[in-house]
Design an enzyme around this catalytic site. Structure first.
Site, short mmCIF file in Angstrom:
data_model
loop_
_atom_site.label_atom_id
_atom_site.label_comp_id
_atom_site.label_asym_id
_atom_site.label_seq_id
_atom_site.Cartn_x
_atom_site.Cartn_y
_atom_site.Cartn_z
CG ASP A 144 37.70 46.42 33.19
OD1 ASP A 144 36.54 46.87 33.16
OD2 ASP A 144 38.19 45.85 34.19
CG ASP A 459 41.48 34.20 41.96
OD1 ASP A 459 42.01 34.99 42.75
OD2 ASP A 459 42.13 33.58 41.11
#
Ligand SMILES: O=c1ccn([C@@H]2O[C@H](COP(=O)(O)OP(=O)(O)O[C@H]3O[C@H](CO)[C@@H](O)[C@H](O)[C@H]3O)[C@@H](O)[C@H]2O)c(=O)[nH]1
Ligand SMILES: [Mn+2]
Length: 543
Positions: A144, A459
């Site tokens: 990223d 998550d």
């Protein structure tokens, strides 16, 4: 006791309910419940007999606090109801390579300054060296930061992996993270794979020399990259996707054509005008890019600081995924997060013992543990949702405009296309298209498919939605930690991490997906809903 059979009719895994622990827990819960009822009875009688309005005024907030805390307590009891422990028998998996399904490994990194490339590369190499057929393993690194440092370091990692992977396999090395192995941390060296000690020492010296080269190359990449980091904007750049191929050609490992897992570098497009959705956004790009390259039915997700400590984790996970009795409902196998960076005192409980020692085994006895960000083997199909009833236009609406990707979604068993061969140009072009910011516009990515965007704790939320749809999960806690990472070791970092988690979790509680309400309305059992509802305690993060 529960068991499942391998083709040889011996169980691939067994699960045991910890009956004595469950009995003690239930007895203690009953005792506490009685005291809570007594307390509430006392409080209500106090309110009904209150003499003045001002005393009533002070009693109501106390009652409200007691009710909230009692609800949180009630939710917690679900974790204690039925703790389960599991044992796997990877040796009983089919011996033929063809019977093992391919696995795509996703490693996410963001910032080469905060996440040292040397550490990240060790994670990547440890994943490439998993005890699994190398032709069935593909490692995708999401960067990223879009950094040249990470890309150059990956090339060095690939060169080193070409000698490290066969060395580990030949001599049965147990610790496959090179940094941990050469720093003398490994407890066991492996059994030598039946080879003589002398032969092992000679090979080890050769590999160690390559390791030093690898270390220098990464250090050089960091040094050379320092200048570009200052001028490069990690929030505004085009996508870069590269299949890392051999580029040295001067050593015995290339000529011996040693198989090595595929390694792919992915830096998705970033623009200030488009939300990037943090790690969930990165993982969804990896799902798409890997979807047209290898399309493995299982995906291992790793944080960049979590290296593979036990190479058998992939086979252990397959003991569950390949069990026909549970596999049709099983979405993921979660391993505990364990850390090598903590001191013995661990005053901030960086190990998160209540989570990984008490709560997850408890949930495993119900519908399965919560997805925990790193160290899980997830089924690709679970992240795609039900695609069988959708026609092509409907699939395009959900998954976006790539014909290639759609054709793979439809054929989940088509995988491993070009392992080791030349990468077709049009495939790389399509991969770049899939990594563009605009690709997800007006699609279901992050909403109904892939990793979910609604919360910063992607998550937890992704796992929650899977459980709501009726999928199950399994908690696998072998005595040798499968993965080892680093955890915050100072108060400031611990507070930042915990407030991010708790505010993210509380965000979910306040949304339309509030576990207690939404969970009950879905296919989730009462105990599982209570476990998720325990997230009410995120209210502690309020000032
Ligand atoms: O925009 C981003 C932000 C983070 N990451 C990666 O995500 C991982 C986790 O991020 P980190 O900042 O280290 O967060 P932690 O609090 O340490 O992570 C825990 O909590 C996260 C959810 O909040 C989970 O995703 C992680 O797996 C879990 O280890 C790292 O590898 C990052 O490089 C990205 O790829 N893109
Ligand atoms: Mn982290």
């Amino acid at each position: 006791m529960n068991s499942a059979s391998s083709p040889s009719s011996l169980p691939l895994h067994i699960s045991t309910v910890h009956t004595s622990r469950a009995t003690i827990n239930r007895f203690q819960s009953l005792l506490h419940l009685t005291s809570i009822f007594a307390l509430l009875y006392y409080r209500l009688s106090e309110i009904t007999t209150a003499a003045t309005p001002s005393s009533l005024f002070s009693l109501f907030p106390i009652l409200a606090a007691e009710l909230i805390l009692s609800t949180i307590w009630l939710c917690y009891q679900a974790f204690l109801w039925r703790p389960v422990f599991r044992t796997t028998f990877p040796d009983r998996l089919p011996r033929e390579e063809a019977a093992l399904p391919p696995i795509d490994v996703f490693v996410c990194t963001t910032d080469p300054e905060k996440e040292p490339p040397w550490e990240v590369m060790n994670t990547v190499v440890s994943a490439m060296a998993l005890d699994y057929p190398p032709g069935k393993l593909s490692v995708y690194v999401s960067d990223d930061g879009g950094s040249i440092v990470t890309l150059s370091s990956l090339k060095a990692a690939r060169r080193f992996a070409r000698c490290w992977v066969p060395f580990c396999q030949r001599f049965g090395i147990e610790c496959r993270c090179p940094r941990a192995y050469f720093s003398g941390r490994p407890e066991k060296e492996g059994d030598g794979g039946g080879k003589s000690l002398e032969c092992f020492e000679v090979e080890k010296m050769k590999v160690e020399a390559k390791y030093e080269e690898f270390k220098c190359s990464v250090a050089k990449a960091v040094e050379n990259g320092a200048a570009t980091i200052a001028t490069f904007n990690p929030r505004d750049h085009s996508p870069t996707i590269e299949v890392i191929q051999d580029d040295s050609g001067d050593d015995e490992y290339e000529t011996s054509r040693v198989k090595c897992p595929l390694l792919v570098y992915v830096a998705r497009e970033k623009r200030p005008s488009s939300p990037h959705h943090f790690k969930a956004g990165a993982l969804n790009v990896l799902l798409r890019v890997s979807g047209i390259m290898t399309n493995s039915p299982y995906v291992l997700v790793l944080d960049c600081d979590m290296y593979c400590n036990d190479p058998t984790s992939a086979k252990q996970a397959m003991c569950f995924h390949l069990d026909p009795e549970i596999s049709h409902k099983l979405a993921f196998v979660q391993f505990p997060q364990k850390f090598h960076s903590l001191s013995e005192n661990d005053i901030y409980d960086g190990q998160m013992r209540t989570l990984f020692v008490v709560r997850w085994p408890g949930m495993d006895g119900v519908q399965g543990p919560i997805l925990s960000g790193s160290g899980f083997y997830i089924k690709r199909e679970a992240l795609y949702g039900n695609v069988s009833k959708k026609d092509i236009p409907q699939l395009k609406q959900c998954f976006g405009d790539s014909n290639d990707f759609i054709s793979f979604v439809k054929q989940s068993n088509r995988h491993n296309l070009f392992h080791g061969a030349e990468v077709p140009i049009d495939l790389l072009e399509e991969a770049h298209f899939l990594a563009q910011c605009s690709y997800e516009r007006e699609t279901s990515w992050g909403k109904e498919i892939g990793f979910r965007y609604e919360s910063v704790v992607e998550d937890y939320f992704t796992g929650f939605m899977l459980h709501c749809k009726g999928w199950t999960s399994v908690y696998c806690t072998p005595s040798t930690p499968a993965f080892l990472g680093s955890s915050p070791t100072n108060l400031n970092d611990t507070l930042v991490q915990n407030s991010r988690w708790n505010s993210g979790l509380f965000e979910v509680v306040l949304s339309k997906f509030s576990p207690l309400i939404y969970g009950m309305s879905q296919k989730m059992s009462l105990l599982q809903t209570l476990c998720y509802g325990y997230r009410l305690h995120g209210s502690w993060s309020l000032p």
